[in-house]
Design an enzyme around this catalytic site. Structure first.
Site, PDB file in Angstrom:
ATOM      1  N   ARG A 207      90.403  11.485  62.803  1.00  0.00           N
ATOM      2  CA  ARG A 207      89.164  11.923  62.943  1.00  0.00           C
ATOM      3  C   ARG A 207      88.768  12.219  64.243  1.00  0.00           C
ATOM      4  O   ARG A 207      87.692  13.025  64.421  1.00  0.00           O
ATOM      5  CB  ARG A 207      88.073  10.985  62.300  1.00  0.00           C
ATOM      6  CG  ARG A 207      87.878  10.855  60.842  1.00  0.00           C
ATOM      7  CD  ARG A 207      87.135  11.831  60.237  1.00  0.00           C
ATOM      8  NE  ARG A 207      86.250  11.570  59.041  1.00  0.00           N
ATOM      9  CZ  ARG A 207      86.448  11.108  58.032  1.00  0.00           C
ATOM     10  NH1 ARG A 207      87.689  11.025  57.526  1.00  0.00           N
ATOM     11  NH2 ARG A 207      85.292  11.073  56.968  1.00  0.00           N
TER      12      ARG A 207
ATOM     13  N   ARG B  27      78.673  16.015  44.120  1.00  0.00           N
ATOM     14  CA  ARG B  27      79.673  15.311  44.162  1.00  0.00           C
ATOM     15  C   ARG B  27      79.427  13.926  43.359  1.00  0.00           C
ATOM     16  O   ARG B  27      78.286  13.005  43.536  1.00  0.00           O
ATOM     17  CB  ARG B  27      80.244  14.715  45.505  1.00  0.00           C
ATOM     18  CG  ARG B  27      81.482  13.852  45.537  1.00  0.00           C
ATOM     19  CD  ARG B  27      82.517  13.986  46.430  1.00  0.00           C
ATOM     20  NE  ARG B  27      81.781  13.872  47.716  1.00  0.00           N
ATOM     21  CZ  ARG B  27      82.505  13.995  49.031  1.00  0.00           C
ATOM     22  NH1 ARG B  27      83.796  14.593  49.006  1.00  0.00           N
ATOM     23  NH2 ARG B  27      82.095  13.524  50.005  1.00  0.00           N
TER      24      ARG B  27
ATOM     25  N   ARG C  80      77.999   9.100  46.096  1.00  0.00           N
ATOM     26  CA  ARG C  80      78.368   8.173  47.355  1.00  0.00           C
ATOM     27  C   ARG C  80      77.191   7.910  47.971  1.00  0.00           C
ATOM     28  O   ARG C  80      76.275   8.800  48.283  1.00  0.00           O
ATOM     29  CB  ARG C  80      79.423   8.890  48.054  1.00  0.00           C
ATOM     30  CG  ARG C  80      80.793   8.725  47.421  1.00  0.00           C
ATOM     31  CD  ARG C  80      81.799   9.682  48.211  1.00  0.00           C
ATOM     32  NE  ARG C  80      81.715   9.478  49.639  1.00  0.00           N
ATOM     33  CZ  ARG C  80      82.499   9.966  50.441  1.00  0.00           C
ATOM     34  NH1 ARG C  80      84.019  10.725  49.937  1.00  0.00           N
ATOM     35  NH2 ARG C  80      82.564   9.958  51.751  1.00  0.00           N
TER      36      ARG C  80
ATOM     37  N   ARG D 136      77.216  13.557  58.938  1.00  0.00           N
ATOM     38  CA  ARG D 136      78.737  13.538  58.954  1.00  0.00           C
ATOM     39  C   ARG D 136      79.265  14.946  59.206  1.00  0.00           C
ATOM     40  O   ARG D 136      80.111  14.939  59.865  1.00  0.00           O
ATOM     41  CB  ARG D 136      78.928  13.294  57.567  1.00  0.00           C
ATOM     42  CG  ARG D 136      78.710  11.851  57.212  1.00  0.00           C
ATOM     43  CD  ARG D 136      78.793  11.521  55.767  1.00  0.00           C
ATOM     44  NE  ARG D 136      80.141  11.877  55.048  1.00  0.00           N
ATOM     45  CZ  ARG D 136      80.146  12.352  53.756  1.00  0.00           C
ATOM     46  NH1 ARG D 136      79.088  12.319  52.845  1.00  0.00           N
ATOM     47  NH2 ARG D 136      81.443  12.447  53.388  1.00  0.00           N
TER      48      ARG D 136
END
Ligand code: AMP
Length: 204
Positions: A85, A124, A152, A163
């Site tokens: 990442r 999601r 989530r 993010r």
């Protein structure tokens, strides 16, 4: 096959990596799943990871490298999803692979516009019974999955924005890192998962 799937959160890395792993007999190694598993197990490491995960921040490099290295070292046939990442992780991965004489074959970078990622992540849902991920827009839950269907902790608007910012700052530069090694292949991540899978199949 040793393949790294790069991309922003919500780009479909997990779906595409799972598909590639199944069709190539490779192991799908997803660091986000390793992190969530550790959190669910309630280990001391899991409690440390939870604070970063819930805020949508990257966990420190040394923790994630220690967590994922045994999985990478255990097989020579893998699809990496969510790792590396940042450049420190990419260099750590290079060192592990050099020690095993097992270089990366290809790096796939999934490209999706930020506005589309926000919509995808808000839709999601993860099944509490099967662990499978669905999406209200693109892949609704099948009738045989009893759920419950959960959002989530890091798929809420503030965390999603954080993010994406972290991705652009820390992870996106890896495209340059891998392009310089001649390993990068950029793929349009827009549209249905099957369309993206077909684009990937053409280059693998
Ligand atoms: P993901 O499912 O890949 O979006 O990962 C969920 C969360 O796990 C991230 O927001 C981070 O907190 C943590 N995480 C997963 N992979 C890494 C990584 N390679 N480096 C740092 N943190 C990670």
């Amino acid at each position: 096959m040793r393949l790294v799937v790069l991309g922003p959160p919500g780009a479909g890395k997990g779906t595409q990596a799972a598909h590639l792993a199944a069709s190539n007999g490779a192991r799908h190694i997803a660091t986000g799943d390793l992190v969530r598993r550790e959190i669910a197990a309630g280990t001391p490491l899991g409690q440390t990871l939870k604070a970063y995960n819930d805020r949508g921040e990257l966990v420190p490099d040394d923790l994630i490298i220690d967590l994922v290295t045994p999985y990478i070292a255990a097989t020579s046939n893998w699809i990496l999803d969510g790792f590396p990442r940042d450049e420190a992780q990419a260099r750590a991965l290079d060192a592990v692979l050099a020690a095993h004489a097992a270089p990366i074959d290809l790096v796939i970078a999934l490209c999706v516009a930020d506005e589309d990622l926000v919509t995808r992540m808000q839709g999601r849902r993860i099944s509490g019974s099967t662990g499978k991920t669905y999406n209200l827009q693109s892949s609704p839950r099948p009738p045989d999955d009893p759920g419950p269907f959960l959002t989530r902790a890091d798929d809420h608007p503030d965390e999603i924005r954080r993010r994406l910012a972290v991705y652009h700052q820390a992870t996106e530069p890896l495209q340059t890192y891998y392009a310089a090694k001649g390993l990068l292949c950029r793929i349009d991540g827009g549209g249905q998962p099957e369309e993206v899978a077909a684009r990937i199949t053409r280059v693998t």
